[in-house]
Motif scaffolding. Structure first.
Motif, short mmCIF file in Angstrom:
data_model
loop_
_atom_site.label_atom_id
_atom_site.label_comp_id
_atom_site.label_asym_id
_atom_site.label_seq_id
_atom_site.Cartn_x
_atom_site.Cartn_y
_atom_site.Cartn_z
N THR A 274 46.34 43.09 33.02
CA THR A 274 47.18 44.04 33.33
C THR A 274 46.18 45.27 34.37
OG1 THR A 274 45.67 45.44 31.20
CG2 THR A 274 47.76 44.23 30.86
N GLY A 275 45.40 44.77 34.85
CA GLY A 275 44.47 45.46 35.78
C GLY A 275 45.02 45.60 37.14
N SER A 276 43.99 46.26 38.14
CA SER A 276 44.44 46.34 39.37
C SER A 276 43.92 45.36 40.59
CB SER A 276 44.18 47.83 39.96
OG SER A 276 43.00 48.07 39.78
N ARG A 277 43.05 44.34 40.27
CA ARG A 277 42.23 43.58 41.02
C ARG A 277 42.83 42.12 40.97
NH1 ARG A 277 37.53 45.70 42.66
NH2 ARG A 277 36.53 43.83 42.88
N LYS A 278 43.32 41.79 42.08
CA LYS A 278 44.11 40.46 42.47
C LYS A 278 43.04 39.59 43.40
CE LYS A 278 48.49 38.31 43.49
NZ LYS A 278 48.37 37.22 42.33
N VAL A 279 42.67 38.49 43.26
CA VAL A 279 42.03 37.78 43.88
C VAL A 279 42.93 37.06 44.76
CG1 VAL A 279 40.44 35.60 44.35
CG2 VAL A 279 40.13 37.28 42.14
N GLU A 280 42.85 37.33 46.17
CA GLU A 280 43.65 36.33 47.19
C GLU A 280 42.89 35.50 47.85
OE1 GLU A 280 45.96 39.50 49.41
OE2 GLU A 280 47.33 39.58 47.71
N GLY A 281 41.64 35.23 47.62
CA GLY A 281 40.81 33.98 48.69
C GLY A 281 39.70 34.12 48.10
N CYS A 282 39.01 32.90 48.57
CA CYS A 282 37.35 32.53 48.29
C CYS A 282 37.18 31.65 49.33
CB CYS A 282 37.11 32.27 46.83
SG CYS A 282 37.81 30.70 46.08
N ASP A 283 35.90 31.33 49.28
CA ASP A 283 35.27 30.49 50.15
C ASP A 283 35.51 28.81 49.50
OD1 ASP A 283 32.62 29.06 48.78
OD2 ASP A 283 32.75 31.31 48.12
#
Length: 581
Positions: A274-283
């Protein structure tokens, strides 16, 4: 309603059409064989319109991106694996049941913070270029069912539609609301977070994703996917879902039960949803480690995900949305009882207030006169995609089968007289017999045993009135017989491809009495009502539904040819020995 038959079956047809659905390049002799098989198929059917007996999607063109067009239909294949096919049965046939299976619709909140799109090259289901259109695609499939309305071989109207699990993609409340509205009908806004803009990876500007509205030459466009102005605006546009015109039921799947269908949901990630932080990439190294953990170590995967959200990942800020909160099994059942979602019925769509109180998501229902439907819960809340069944549910199933069987066999093979309520039985589950090997203890019932698909098959073979086990999960078309050695105790396992990955199939299933000591189960695949040809300038609801199918075919990380199956898994007549009293 009795089945309607107009013409006599010509013996030997199955040999002529055994490879009928695999004719991409036709020689004159094979074209003639196909045409004869199609003519015979049409002659045996009451009607074929709207099914893959009439026409089926076919890829055309030489470019990297394949367009779809209407191709020739797929003929009926007669399967006598466990019982012989007598001539003249079309003229004697009586219809017993006619219904439709949906499976693996995966209605997807693509803007959710708890998703793993950045793993698509390692896990093909982590991100699909078409997944922003799941709601439109499912609605188009429902339009098809509402138009076809009856079984092509018995002529019987559909008594119901059963959705065999993974109805949602990430077991979010919002996705569940979309599913219930799609099935029952109503207004849908397929968007989360901000209601005025799209906030997912497909407008991220990252070259690892297909950015449809942008001229960015991302990895998907390098593989031929087009630029489509207005695609995302159309995808999140409100529209009116028609809803089914026949009663419908729900079976639960692992994506309705756990995080991305894999991680156990112990309530630890609710704030991330429900929060505001979305991961869109990583190494690349972290991605490989997380992909492996998702498949082999759920606890490690949760730890890695939390680490990515705090450091090490490419983070996008999205609009928080409480509607993304995951639902529990109790809430899943309760939502089906909401009068707003009753649609054509029944109330609860298989679930009752007892389901809510107990959390048991398995039940029985009257599929047709003389035919009992049983819906199982094969999910394992310990995590991982594959399933199993708990001892309490297995014991319940055995008691139900004994109550509705004229006779059955004990574990030593002795014939036992049963009760007077003798009915044919069709079983429904999400998982298949081959994907029920997850025997980890259920964390909510840690001392209860878990049982595999082979154990379930062994139980079902003790009851001659079990005729079919209908399921999904694999996203592939496959039909296999169980019980060759003792025909009276044989049944068919019917596994149908998903409606999120190509080929986007659903399946009509009909049961008929041939009046000669055998039953026929007809399985006919259907596609959505969307046009086969797409127009990149058409972002209307039908245009988006057409794109949904074509983009799925062109997903560079998918394997359509591995999911579509062969002719013996498509439009079939499955023979069975009729159980005796």
């Amino acid at each position: 309603m009795s089945g309607i038959s107009r013409r006599r079956f010509v013996s030997g047809a199955s040999a002529a059409v055994a490879g009928a659905a695999l004719w991409p390049l036709l020689t004159p002799s094979r074209a003639l064989a196909r045409d004869r098989a199609l003519a015979l198929t049409a002659a045996r059917a009451v009607r074929i319109e709207g099914t893959t007996l009439e026409q089926a999607a076919m890829a055309v063109g030489d470019g990297a991106y394949k367009r779809l067009a209407a191709g020739p239909g797929w003929p009926l294949v007669v399967r006598g694996d466990v019982a012989g096919a007598a001539s003249g049965r079309d003229d004697r046939r009586t219809g017993l049941a006619s219904f439709v299976q949906f499976t693996d619709m995966h209605l997807t909140d693509t803007e959710s913070p708890v998703r793993f799109e950045y793993l698509a090259s390692l896990i093909d289901s982590a991100h699909r270029p078409q997944e922003a259109l799941t709601v439109q695609g499912a609605s188009s499939l429902i339009e098809r069912v509402n138009r076809v309305r009856q079984g092509p071989y018995t002529g019987m109207p559909f008594s119901m539609v059963m959705a065999t699990g993974d109805n949602t993609d990430n077991h979010e409340q919002l996705e569940l609301d979309w599913y219930l509205t799609v099935m029952s009908g109503g207004r849908i806004t397929p968007n989360s977070g901000s209601l005025t803009r799209y906030e997912g990876v497909q407008n991220s500007g990252s070259a690892r994703y297909w950015n449809p509205e942008s001229s960015l030459q991302d990895t998907y466009k390098a593989k031929g996917l087009p630029q489509i102005p207005g695609f995302l605006a159309g995808a999140i546009r409100p529209f009116d879902a028609p809803g089914l015109s026949v009663p419908w039921y729900t079976t639960v799947g692992n994506h309705d039960d756990s995080i991305e269908g894999t991680l156990p949901d112990l309530g630890l990630l609710n704030d991330l949803y429900t929060g505001s932080r979305k991961v869109e990439g990583c190494d690349a190294a972290t991605a490989a480690q997380l992909a492996d953990a998702l498949q082999h170590n759920p606890a490690q995967a949760v730890t890695l995900l939390a680490k990515l959200l705090t450091s090490g990942g490419t983070i996008r800020t999205v609009t928080p949305d409480e509607r993304r909160r995951p639902f529990t099994p109790t809430q899943f059942a309760q939502a089906h009882l909401n009068p707003a979602y009753t649609g054509p019925g029944p109330v609860g769509h298989g679930f009752t207030q007892d389901s809510v109180s107990s959390g048991h998501l398995y039940y029985t229902f009257d599929l047709a006169d003389g035919v009992l439907g049983i819906s199982l819960d094969t999910t394992n809340r310990a995590g991982w995609a594959d399933g199993s069944i708990g001892t309490a549910q297995l014991d319940w199933l055995e008691s139900v089968l004994k109550s509705h069987s004229g006779h059955w066999y004990d574990t030593s093979g002795n014939r036992v007289r049963g009760g007077s309520d003798d009915r044919l039985v069709v079983l429904f589950s999400h998982h298949t017999s081959g994907t029920m090997g997850n025997l980890l203890p259920d964390p909510y019932h840690p001392f209860e045993g878990r049982h595999s698909g082979s154990e379930l098959v062994a139980l079902l073979q003790r009851f001659p009135n079990v005729v079919a086990w209908v399921n999904g999960h694999t996203h592939a078309n496959r039909i296999i017989p169980h019980g060759h050695a003792v025909p009276e105790r044989a049944f068919w396992e019917i596994n149908t491809a998903s409606h999120v990955d190509y080929p986007h199939h659903a399946r009509i299933i009909e049961i008929a009495d041939n009046q000669d000591g055998t039953l026929s189960l007809f399985t006919t695949l259907i596609e959505s009502a969307a046009p086969y040809r797409t127009d990149f300038g058409d972002t209307s609801d039908p245009g988006l539904a057409a794109l949904y199918r074509e983009l799925a075919y062109n997903d560079p990380y998918a394997n359509p040819s591995g999911l579509i199956g062969t002719a013996v898994d498509h439009n079939t007549e499955l023979l069975l020995t009729k159980p005796t009293a």
